[in-house]
Design an enzyme around this catalytic site. Structure first.
Site, mmCIF file in Angstrom:
data_model
loop_
_atom_site.group_PDB
_atom_site.id
_atom_site.type_symbol
_atom_site.label_atom_id
_atom_site.label_comp_id
_atom_site.label_asym_id
_atom_site.label_seq_id
_atom_site.Cartn_x
_atom_site.Cartn_y
_atom_site.Cartn_z
ATOM 1 N N ASP A 135 1.339 5.028 0.598
ATOM 2 C CA ASP A 135 0.701 6.147 1.291
ATOM 3 C C ASP A 135 1.606 7.371 1.170
ATOM 4 O OD1 ASP A 135 -0.787 7.799 2.860
ATOM 5 O OD2 ASP A 135 -0.793 6.531 4.642
ATOM 6 N N TYR A 144 -11.516 11.853 5.705
ATOM 7 C CA TYR A 144 -11.534 12.385 7.072
ATOM 8 C C TYR A 144 -10.471 13.471 7.180
ATOM 9 C CZ TYR A 144 -8.370 8.286 7.057
ATOM 10 O OH TYR A 144 -7.437 7.328 6.722
ATOM 11 N N GLU A 171 1.917 11.091 1.030
ATOM 12 C CA GLU A 171 1.146 12.264 1.422
ATOM 13 C C GLU A 171 2.005 13.526 1.295
ATOM 14 O OE1 GLU A 171 -0.969 11.735 5.120
ATOM 15 O OE2 GLU A 171 -1.291 9.606 4.750
ATOM 16 N N ASP A 207 0.863 -1.179 0.000
ATOM 17 C CA ASP A 207 0.000 0.000 0.000
ATOM 18 C C ASP A 207 0.898 1.226 0.000
ATOM 19 O OD1 ASP A 207 -2.609 1.452 0.465
ATOM 20 O OD2 ASP A 207 -1.565 2.022 2.327
#
Length: 389
Positions: free
Chosen positions: A143, A219, A145, A141
């Protein structure tokens, strides 16, 4: 899939125009079951027996591996032991898949340099293959950011937009090769920001072709550290009174418009809340001015044991479909998720035929109430609310 397509073509050639419509009618397509993806963030703690409800999960993303010297490396002391413990959960749930998630908010600073050239990407990809093989994992995965944006003060460059796509394309190609050697599927997924800015700095219509799911982090739309307004940080629908006009539903629609197939979108939900102080009692604090407070990040378990019904009253926004707490004496506002809101989000996922749900992170829900709501909701069983609104 390719074998099925060739079989149909041969059947058409053999039958020609004489075959009846009944013979050639395709079997009804079965809708895949929505996935439930858990991010497990242990830091340096060991996973304990019975800690993870493996039967209720489709996939575990172990967070986080780090990125150093262009290679994927362990992020914490007990990663090898924890990954082995998670892989062992397949004895309880043989269909469970275990991935490692690399990066995250704090460890995304080296992605831009790693993805900059084909040579640097290849170094990373080969290290991933070794890491996955060594730990008997089912994939990776990513991620990052965030591509093309500063994130947590990270180095970035305009080329991140195209290099993000190239990284995923080359990873997928290498995983396809490795699958033939391992005789099993390797998954490639991504965790994505839910903002319009993220879409502007990526090529999601192209990038999505190389991943199994897009884990949409729906979120942190509002955070005390950066937003001077107390508001929902994970609303399902947009409240017209919201100055930002944000919601999970809006983000899903924007990702679909950007070219991401609905079935690949996994709706992310938080197992934690955000806390604002110095919030006036107008509308019980919702969309009122607020300031950061100590411990502004609150796990769901802490919210239910130390806040709910202890001076904090629960309110419900029927438009946004999320709860919030307000303490009039302390003038504190809390945005969070609970079983009722997650039941509605589960229904949304089923009704809109999304790929499933993801949550950050497992430790926020020590009693399992939130996971139970997701598990029940995605099985289309009506959720019975036992609390008070």
């Amino acid at each position: 899939m390719h074998r099925n397509r060739l079989s149909i073509q041969r059947l058409l050639l053999i039958c020609g125009l004489s075959c009846s419509p009944v013979l050639l009618a395709a079997a009804p397509a079965q809708t895949p079951k929505p996935v439930i993806v858990a991010y497990v963030f242990q830091r340096n703690d060991l996973i304990q027996p019975g800690q993870i409800a493996a039967q209720k999960l489709t996939r575990i993303n172990y967070a986080f591996a780090n990125l150093q010297g262009g290679r994927i490396i362990n992020g914490f002391t007990n990663d090898d032991k924890n990954l082995a413990a998670l892989v062992a959960l397949k004895q309880e749930n043989p269909s469970l898949t275990v991935l490692v998630s690399v990066g995250g908010w704090a460890w995304s600073g080296n992605f831009s340099d790693m993805a900059f050239t084909k040579k640097s990407r290849n170094l990373f990809i080969e290290s991933v293959v070794e890491f996955v093989d060594h730990n008997h994992l089912d994939g990776l995965d990513i991620d990052w950011e965030y591509p093309g944006m500063v994130g947590a003060g990270n180095h970035f460059r305009p080329e991140d937009k195209q290099n993000y796509t190239l990284l995923l394309k080359e990873l997928r190609h290498r995983f396809n090769q490795q699958e033939k050697k391992l005789h099993r599927q390797l998954y490639l997924t991504i965790a994505t920001g839910a903002s319009s800015d993220f879409l502007a700095h990526t090529e999601m219509g192209k990038a999505q072709k190389y991943v199994d799911t897009v884990n949409l982090m729906a979120y942190d739309y509002y955070e005390p550290s950066s937003d001077a307004i107390a508001a929902h940080h994970a609303p399902l629908f947009t409240n017209p009174a919201d100055p930002k006009k944000i919601s999970g539903n809006r983000s899903v629609q924007e990702f679909e418009q950007a070219g991401v197939p609905t079935a690949k979108i996994v709706l992310g939900v938080p197992f934690y809340g955000h806390v604002w102080g110095q919030v006036s009692d107008t509308d019980h604090g919702l969309f009122q001015a607020g300031k950061p407070v100590p411990n502004a990040f609150a796990r769901y378990g802490n919210i239910t044991t130390t806040m709910l019904n202890n001076g904090y009253t629960r309110y419900w926004d029927p438009v946004a479909s999320v709860p919030y707490l307000y303490n009039p004496e302390k003038k504190i506002f809390v945005s969070y998720e609970d079983p009722e809101s997650l039941a509605l989000k589960s229904k949304y996922v089923v009704d809109h035929k999304l790929g499933g749900m993801m949550f950050w992170d497992y430790s926020g829900d020590p009693t399992g109430a939130l996971l139970d709501a997701i598990d029940t909701g995605l099985k289309k069983t009506p959720y019975v609310h036992n609390g008070t609104k």
